[in-house]
Design an enzyme around this catalytic site. Sequence first.
Site, short mmCIF file in Angstrom:
data_model
loop_
_atom_site.label_atom_id
_atom_site.label_comp_id
_atom_site.label_asym_id
_atom_site.label_seq_id
_atom_site.Cartn_x
_atom_site.Cartn_y
_atom_site.Cartn_z
N CYS A 104 0.84 -1.21 0.00
CA CYS A 104 0.00 0.00 0.00
C CYS A 104 0.87 1.25 0.00
CB CYS A 104 -0.92 0.00 1.22
SG CYS A 104 -2.13 -1.33 1.26
N ASP A 503 37.15 16.47 14.33
CA ASP A 503 37.61 17.79 14.73
C ASP A 503 38.28 17.63 16.11
OD1 ASP A 503 37.82 20.64 14.90
OD2 ASP A 503 36.10 20.58 16.26
#
Length: 801
Positions: A104, A503
Site C-alpha cells: 500500500c 575535529d
Amino acid sequence: MKNDSYPLPICSHCGIEFPSADLIRATVDDRQLDFCCRGCHGAYLIIHGAGLGSYYRRQDQQGVTVRETELSRYDPQYLDQFVSHSENRSRINLIIDGIRCASCIWLIEKSLQQQSGINHARVNFASHRLLIDFTESETAAADICRFLARLGYQSRPYSADELQQSADQERRGLLFRFGTAVFLSMQLMGFSIALYAGYFQGIDPQARQLLQLLAALVTTPVIFYSGFPFLRGAWFSLRNRQPNMDLLIALGSLSAYSYSLYALFNQREVYFDTAAMIITLILAGRLYETGARRKASAGIDRLLKLAPARASKQQDHGWITVDSQHLQPGDIIQVNAGERLPTDGRIRSGQAEIDEASATGESVPVLREPGHRVISGTLNVNGRIEVEITAAAADSFIARVAAMVEQAQARKAPIQRLADRVATRFIPLVLLLAIATFFYWGADKEGILHAITVLVVACPCALGLATPTAVMVATGRAAELGILYRGGDILEATASLQTIAFDKTGTLTTGRPEVVSCHPFSIPEEELIQRLATAEVGSHHPLAKGVLAYAKKRNIAYDLPAQVRTIPGRGLSAETRTGVLLAGSRRFLESRAIQLPKCAENSTVSEVHIAENGQYLGYLALADQPRSGAKELIRRLHQQQIKTLLLTGDREPVANALATKLGIENVKAEQTPEEKACTLEQLADPKIMMVGDGINDAPALAAAHIGCTLAGSSDIAVENADLILTRAKLSTLLQALALSKRTMRIIRQNLFWAFSYNLLALPLAASGHLAPVYGAAAMALSSICVVGNSLRLKGGKLNDA
C-alpha cells in the site's frame, strides 16, 4: 418535477438531509421528529430512552453533522490551514487510513509522484503519516486528498490526537473483524469435520445438504464482513490498474467461496472452510503486524510523553493551568519538585537539581540556577523554579528529536530498492502463475484449489516489510540511546564506514580550554588580558570562552567592542575605542602583515595572539584536555578496521601531541573550514564520516559521506549533520556504529527469508504439494517472521561487531 423552493428534511439523529420520499416521522415527548431511515429512528429511541438526550444538544452546539465532517476533509479552506509554505513549495502532513501492508505504501508513493505538482511524497510505515511536498500553483491539498480517495485511501490532516485516534480505530476494527472470523470459523470447523467424516464413512444426502448450507451461512460473514478490507482494496486496485496484495487475497478467498457455492447446488464437495480460513489466518497476521508496528514506534511515544500535557502559566499576577501546546516564547511557567519541563526555557528565578537523563543520558541530577537553560522532558528533582519559555512545544528538544526519528523512518535505505523493484513485478507474475496452474491441472476442482494456493501463499508483503520494519525499530531504539539518524540511507551508510575524521576542540577534547600562561610583548600582562577579553566578547569559540573565564578569574574588567567580524578557523577583527584589534592564530596575524616573534615550534598548547592597530601585543597559551573515553574510542575503531584522521585548525605541534596521545593515525593541522572540506573530498575513500561540533566544521560535515555532531553543537553544525548524538559521550558513537551494523544484518536476514520463502512456496503450491489453508498460514507466518526478526533490534547488548 421537483420544487427546489421546499427544503429537504433533516434527520433528527444523524443530521443529514434526505429526500422527502424516505421520510419517517415520529412523535417523541410531544415533539414531531423526522428520520431518514428506521435505523436512525431506532438509534434515537435507544439514546433518548437511556437518558442521554444531551448527546443531541451537544451535537447542535458543535454544529457539525456527519456529512459536514466528511466534506470538511476535502474542503480547500479547511485544508489550507494545515499547509506550510516555504519559497515556491508547500508541504502538508496527512494521516492515511486503509494502509494494510508495505505494498500500500509503495502504491501511494509511486502514484503520487506521477502526479503533476507533487515534488516529494513519503509515507512513514510506523505511523501511516504521509508527508507531501508540492507546488501549490499546480495542485492543491484538496486535490491530493481526492486523488488518494480515488486510490481507496481516506486522508485527513495530521495531529497527534488524530494519529492516536486513527491507530486505535485501526486496531479496534481489526480486532472486531478477526474476532468475528475466529468465532464463525470455529463453528465452521464443526460442520466441516462432520462433512469430512461423512465423505469417508457415508452420510445421509439431506444431512449433508443441511451441513453444507450451514457452512455457507457461517462463511458468508467471514468473507464479506471480516474480509471486506481486502475486497475493497482489491476493487480499488483493479479500478486503478495497480494490482496489490489485497487482490491476491480477494481472488483466493472468493474463488474458494464461489466454487463452494457452485458445488453446493451441484452435489459436490464444498470448501467453505478454505475460504474462511484464508481470511482468518491473514487477519491474524495483520493483527500481529499492527501490534508489532505500534511496539516498534513506542520509542517516539515514550519521548513525547516525557513532556507533560499541562503547565502552570503566569497570568495577571497569578498562575493558571494551560495546555502545554499553547505555550509561546516569553511565557513564564512554574515547575515544582517532581514535575517535568513541558518545553525548552531559561530559568528566571529559583534553583533546582534537574534530572537530564532523558536528554543527555547523565544519571546524576545537575544544579540549575537563574540564567541556565533547561530542556523539555527533564525532571525537576527538588526546588521550585520559574522558567521563561524559549521555544513552543512543537519546537522543543523532544519534539525535534521525535520529528527527526519520524523523518528517518520515512527515508528509505538504498538496500530497499531491490525489494521495491521485485514488488512491482511480483503480483502480475503471481497472477500469471495462478492462471497457468489452473489450466495445467485442468479446469476442475483440483485446478481451482491449486490456483487458490498459489494466490494466497505468495507474499510480497514480506519483501516490502523486510527493510522498513528494521529501520523503524532501529531508529526508535537509537532515539532512546541518544542517537538520531537522518534516514534509513544514513543508517545503511554508517554500517559500512571505512574512515572517520574528527575535529579536535570540543569533539576529542572537552572544549573547555584553560589559560596556562600569559606572554605579553609590548604591554603589561593585565592590559594584554583586557585587550584579548574585549576582542573575544560575543564569540562562541571554546578558546574565546577560556580567555573570558580567565579575565573573570583575575577580576579584569573589559569593554564591549563596537563591531566584530569573525573569520572562521582563523580569528576575528574587533573595532574598539582604542582602535582595531586582531585576535587569533599566529597564521592569521601573519596573513595581516603583523610581525610576530619566533617561539618554540614544539609547544603543545593552543595560542591566541593579539595585535592592535598593526602592533603586536602578545599571546595567551591555553590547554584543553582530551574527552573521557576518547582514547578508548580510537582503540575500538582501529579494532574494527576503521581508519582515523584528525582535522583541526590548531597548530601542528598541538595536533600531533593529541594524535599521539589518543593513537590517531593521520593528522591535518592548521586547516581552514574550506580546507577541511577539500581534504575530505580529495580522500580516495568515499565512505568517510566527519565528526565535529562547531560552525567552522559545517563545510566538512556537508562534504563527508556522513556528517556527525555531538550534544551541544552549534545550530549550523546540526543542520549539516546526518547523524546527531544527543549525549556528550563518545561511546555513543560506538553504539551508533554497532546498531547500524546489526540493523543491516537483520535486513539482509529478512530479505533472504522473504526471497527464499517465495522461491520455495510458489513452486510447492503450483505443483500441488500445498493445500490452500496451509498456504494462507504460511503467508501470514512469513510476514510475522520478518516483523518478529526486526523486533529483535529493540533488545540485546550493542557490541562492536
